[in-house]
Design a protein around this motif. Structure first.
Motif, mmCIF file in Angstrom:
data_model
loop_
_atom_site.group_PDB
_atom_site.id
_atom_site.type_symbol
_atom_site.label_atom_id
_atom_site.label_comp_id
_atom_site.label_asym_id
_atom_site.label_seq_id
_atom_site.Cartn_x
_atom_site.Cartn_y
_atom_site.Cartn_z
ATOM 1 N N ASP A 95 -79.236 56.971 44.392
ATOM 2 C CA ASP A 95 -79.948 55.696 44.369
ATOM 3 C C ASP A 95 -79.092 54.521 43.902
ATOM 4 O O ASP A 95 -79.518 53.378 43.997
ATOM 5 C CB ASP A 95 -81.220 55.794 43.524
ATOM 6 N N GLU A 96 -77.882 54.787 43.418
ATOM 7 C CA GLU A 96 -76.982 53.710 43.011
ATOM 8 C C GLU A 96 -75.563 54.022 43.474
ATOM 9 O O GLU A 96 -75.051 55.120 43.233
ATOM 10 C CB GLU A 96 -76.958 53.543 41.492
ATOM 11 N N TRP A 97 -74.956 53.039 44.108
ATOM 12 C CA TRP A 97 -73.597 53.171 44.625
ATOM 13 C C TRP A 97 -72.718 52.104 43.988
ATOM 14 O O TRP A 97 -73.191 51.000 43.696
ATOM 15 C CB TRP A 97 -73.599 53.009 46.146
ATOM 16 N N SER A 98 -71.463 52.441 43.771
ATOM 17 C CA SER A 98 -70.508 51.476 43.228
ATOM 18 C C SER A 98 -69.121 51.821 43.763
ATOM 19 O O SER A 98 -68.933 52.865 44.393
ATOM 20 C CB SER A 98 -70.525 51.487 41.693
ATOM 21 N N THR A 99 -68.178 50.961 43.511
ATOM 22 C CA THR A 99 -66.804 51.226 43.943
ATOM 23 C C THR A 99 -66.155 52.162 42.938
ATOM 24 O O THR A 99 -66.306 52.000 41.734
ATOM 25 C CB THR A 99 -66.015 49.916 44.057
ATOM 26 N N ALA A 100 -65.431 53.153 43.470
ATOM 27 C CA ALA A 100 -64.843 54.181 42.622
ATOM 28 C C ALA A 100 -63.448 54.560 43.096
ATOM 29 O O ALA A 100 -63.109 54.413 44.270
ATOM 30 C CB ALA A 100 -65.737 55.423 42.623
ATOM 31 N N HIS A 101 -62.686 55.086 42.199
ATOM 32 C CA HIS A 101 -61.379 55.675 42.496
ATOM 33 C C HIS A 101 -61.596 56.974 43.271
ATOM 34 O O HIS A 101 -60.871 57.275 44.190
ATOM 35 C CB HIS A 101 -60.647 55.924 41.168
ATOM 36 N N THR A 102 -62.548 57.753 42.911
ATOM 37 C CA THR A 102 -63.052 59.016 43.468
ATOM 38 C C THR A 102 -62.242 60.255 43.099
ATOM 39 O O THR A 102 -62.610 61.352 43.511
ATOM 40 C CB THR A 102 -63.248 59.003 45.014
ATOM 41 N N ASP A 103 -61.163 60.107 42.339
ATOM 42 C CA ASP A 103 -60.354 61.279 41.986
ATOM 43 C C ASP A 103 -59.767 61.118 40.580
ATOM 44 O O ASP A 103 -58.577 61.331 40.369
ATOM 45 C CB ASP A 103 -59.246 61.476 43.022
#
Length: 169
Positions: A65-73
């Motif tokens: 339900d919430e998205w944001s910008t991430a590095h992901t690793d």
């Protein structure tokens, strides 16, 4: 691009010795990154749902339900002792809390360290999306162990954490 010469944290023993100022700096950096607007996709809803249901079945609602910008690793080999994040090829929109969940998963073999990650990043990890991000990371650890044919240092704690997260979700 910038040349980073500081060593990566790498070991859990080193991570345990990081000062409060390091943790505050990483938290601030991830907050700033999360607020950055982009259309680049780091992790899709489809991936989150597929991985969680593959490992734990389809009993939980996996809708983020919430998205944001991430590095992901974000793990201990991708952060330096002076606070730089390295290895950016997969960055983009992801579930809120994914970066903290990645670091939490990498810390699971040392309960004290995993708890430190949970405390520092509680604002993200205590959300529904943060819990789904942790469940996703737990699924990754359990899946990796199954593919290797036996337990890993992450798989036991990940399975236990997943059981708790599934009751909370």
């Amino acid at each position: 691009m910038q040349l980073v010469t500081a060593p990566t944290v790498s070991s859990l023993d080193t991570a345990l010795t990081l000062p409060d100022s390091w943790w505050a700096g990483l938290s601030s950096s991830l907050d700033q990154l999360a607020a950055y607007s982009t259309t680049r996709i780091g992790m899709s809803q489809q991936h989150v749902t597929r991985r969680i249901t593959e490992v734990f079945g389809d009993g939980a609602d996996t809708t983020v339900d919430e998205w944001s910008t991430a590095h992901t690793d974000v793990h201990w080999d991708n952060v330096t002792t002076d606070g730089y994040l390295i290895d950016w090829e997969d960055w983009g929109r992801a579930p809120r809390g994914l970066d903290a969940a990645c670091l939490w998963q990498a810390s699971l073999p040392v309960p004290e360290l995993a708890e430190r990650v949970r405390q520092v990043f509680a604002a993200d990890l205590d959300t529904r999306s943060g819990k789904l991000a942790m469940l996703l990371q737990a699924a990754n650890a359990v899946r990796a162990a199954a593919r290797l044919g036996g337990p890993t240092p992450l798989s036991g704690p990940a399975r236990a954490a997943a059981d708790q997260l599934l009751t909370e979700l």
